[in-house]
Motif scaffolding. Sequence first.
Motif, mmCIF file in Angstrom:
data_model
loop_
_atom_site.group_PDB
_atom_site.id
_atom_site.type_symbol
_atom_site.label_atom_id
_atom_site.label_comp_id
_atom_site.label_asym_id
_atom_site.label_seq_id
_atom_site.Cartn_x
_atom_site.Cartn_y
_atom_site.Cartn_z
ATOM 1 N N ARG A 91 0.833 -1.208 0.000
ATOM 2 C CA ARG A 91 0.000 0.000 0.000
ATOM 3 C C ARG A 91 0.871 1.263 0.000
ATOM 4 N NH1 ARG A 91 -4.195 -0.075 -2.234
ATOM 5 N NH2 ARG A 91 -4.751 1.866 -1.154
ATOM 6 N N VAL A 92 1.949 1.233 0.769
ATOM 7 C CA VAL A 92 2.870 2.377 0.774
ATOM 8 C C VAL A 92 3.455 2.581 -0.627
ATOM 9 C CG1 VAL A 92 5.051 3.285 1.681
ATOM 10 C CG2 VAL A 92 3.440 2.140 3.214
ATOM 11 N N HIS A 93 3.811 1.488 -1.273
ATOM 12 C CA HIS A 93 4.362 1.583 -2.632
ATOM 13 C C HIS A 93 3.328 2.150 -3.604
ATOM 14 C CE1 HIS A 93 6.478 0.710 -6.304
ATOM 15 N NE2 HIS A 93 5.564 -0.157 -6.684
ATOM 16 N N ALA A 94 2.070 1.739 -3.450
ATOM 17 C CA ALA A 94 1.025 2.231 -4.350
ATOM 18 C C ALA A 94 0.837 3.742 -4.207
ATOM 19 C CB ALA A 94 -0.295 1.511 -4.056
ATOM 20 N N ARG A 95 1.041 4.260 -3.006
ATOM 21 C CA ARG A 95 0.847 5.687 -2.762
ATOM 22 C C ARG A 95 2.093 6.518 -3.059
ATOM 23 N NH1 ARG A 95 -3.485 7.344 0.302
ATOM 24 N NH2 ARG A 95 -2.258 9.092 1.091
ATOM 25 N N LEU A 96 3.275 5.971 -2.747
ATOM 26 C CA LEU A 96 4.500 6.778 -2.808
ATOM 27 C C LEU A 96 5.565 6.216 -3.746
ATOM 28 C CD1 LEU A 96 4.878 7.426 1.039
ATOM 29 C CD2 LEU A 96 3.924 8.998 -0.658
ATOM 30 N N GLY A 97 5.263 5.135 -4.423
ATOM 31 C CA GLY A 97 6.270 4.452 -5.219
ATOM 32 C C GLY A 97 6.829 5.247 -6.383
ATOM 33 N N VAL A 98 6.153 6.324 -6.774
ATOM 34 C CA VAL A 98 6.668 7.120 -7.882
ATOM 35 C C VAL A 98 7.941 7.860 -7.478
ATOM 36 C CG1 VAL A 98 4.448 7.402 -9.000
ATOM 37 C CG2 VAL A 98 5.141 9.029 -7.241
ATOM 38 N N HIS A 99 8.198 7.979 -6.181
ATOM 39 C CA HIS A 99 9.411 8.638 -5.692
ATOM 40 C C HIS A 99 10.073 7.707 -4.688
ATOM 41 C CE1 HIS A 99 12.148 11.476 -3.796
ATOM 42 N NE2 HIS A 99 11.848 12.389 -4.714
ATOM 43 N N ARG A 100 11.203 7.120 -5.066
ATOM 44 C CA ARG A 100 11.829 6.096 -4.228
ATOM 45 C C ARG A 100 12.302 6.641 -2.873
ATOM 46 N NH1 ARG A 100 16.280 3.781 -8.094
ATOM 47 N NH2 ARG A 100 16.056 1.677 -7.245
ATOM 48 N N GLY A 101 12.703 7.905 -2.856
ATOM 49 C CA GLY A 101 13.141 8.503 -1.600
ATOM 50 C C GLY A 101 12.001 8.622 -0.605
ATOM 51 N N ARG A 102 10.846 9.133 -1.059
ATOM 52 C CA ARG A 102 9.688 9.253 -0.182
ATOM 53 C C ARG A 102 9.190 7.877 0.249
ATOM 54 N NH1 ARG A 102 7.508 12.990 -4.324
ATOM 55 N NH2 ARG A 102 8.360 15.051 -3.875
ATOM 56 N N HIS A 103 9.229 6.949 -0.685
ATOM 57 C CA HIS A 103 8.786 5.586 -0.385
ATOM 58 C C HIS A 103 9.616 4.977 0.748
ATOM 59 C CE1 HIS A 103 8.069 1.248 -2.054
ATOM 60 N NE2 HIS A 103 7.621 1.401 -0.834
ATOM 61 N N LEU A 104 10.934 4.999 0.617
ATOM 62 C CA LEU A 104 11.808 4.428 1.635
ATOM 63 C C LEU A 104 11.643 5.160 2.964
ATOM 64 C CD1 LEU A 104 14.050 2.525 2.547
ATOM 65 C CD2 LEU A 104 15.713 4.177 1.677
ATOM 66 N N ASN A 105 11.538 6.473 2.912
ATOM 67 C CA ASN A 105 11.425 7.257 4.141
ATOM 68 C C ASN A 105 10.158 6.914 4.912
ATOM 69 O OD1 ASN A 105 10.386 10.311 5.262
ATOM 70 N ND2 ASN A 105 12.427 9.616 5.832
ATOM 71 N N ALA A 106 9.024 6.884 4.218
ATOM 72 C CA ALA A 106 7.756 6.588 4.891
ATOM 73 C C ALA A 106 7.763 5.177 5.481
ATOM 74 C CB ALA A 106 6.599 6.745 3.909
ATOM 75 N N ALA A 107 8.241 4.210 4.708
ATOM 76 C CA ALA A 107 8.258 2.828 5.179
ATOM 77 C C ALA A 107 9.190 2.666 6.376
ATOM 78 C CB ALA A 107 8.672 1.896 4.048
ATOM 79 N N THR A 108 10.327 3.355 6.350
ATOM 80 C CA THR A 108 11.293 3.221 7.443
ATOM 81 C C THR A 108 10.765 3.812 8.737
ATOM 82 O OG1 THR A 108 13.117 3.309 5.846
ATOM 83 C CG2 THR A 108 13.670 3.656 8.149
ATOM 84 N N TRP A 109 10.054 4.919 8.650
ATOM 85 C CA TRP A 109 9.487 5.505 9.874
ATOM 86 C C TRP A 109 8.474 4.552 10.508
ATOM 87 C CZ3 TRP A 109 11.520 9.005 12.725
ATOM 88 C CH2 TRP A 109 12.267 10.051 12.168
#
Length: 242
Positions: A91-109
């Motif tokens: 789900r995180v990838h579906a929302r933020l996957g267009v930007h790998r930096g935002r994706h990794l940051n959100a998932a890591t938090w």
Amino acid sequence: MREHVADAVRLIVPPAGHPHGPLPPLLLALTVVTGLVDAFSYLQLGHVLVANMTGNVVFSGFALGGAPGFVWWALLLAVVAFLVGALAGGRVHARLGVHRGRHLNAATWVELGLVAAAFVTAMVAPRPYHGWSLTVLIVFLGLGLGLQNATARALAVPDLTTTVLTLTLTGIAADSAPAGGSGSRVGRRLVPIAAMFGGAGIGAALVVHHAAPAALGVATVLLAAVAVASHTTRHSTASWTA
């Protein structure tokens, strides 16, 4: 040999213009986290792995066959928690996957919060862990590592899955010149192997020396470092973010 060393260094310290930007060292840090957390879970939670599900499937077979030392419901709980975490990662990838930096940051938090909660639980719960504490620890850690696995899969940095090394080891042998391959990339591939080995070794040493919760404490610190570092890339427009 020099080429292999240079390849390893480029993974640890990516040069300017690297196609994956700062992702490789951040994913290497998450690989260390995997070693730490699985050392804690296997040695403290009844031979349960919260990151490497292949082991839990095999262990479940052992339990079904009557082998002692394995708790079938704990193994099943770890798999279910991991799947839920991976679903959240999707789900995180579906929302933020267009930007790998935002994706990794959100998932890591999110993973940081889960592992930190497990660390607090491990600190306050009596040992050996059983009943409610065993359940809570497996759930928190399974969710976090499922999320991490799904995130690494979506980011798709070669040889940096952060949890599974079987294909990495296979590539070293199958892609080598004696096998007729184009190159084993052994320098690059040995780095994540060393990262997980090191994390597992540190985690095991802490458990053996009666400081088991500290393994989760170190994992929490590493996750915080990755979260902070990836936060600085949230607004990057470099090509690696796509």
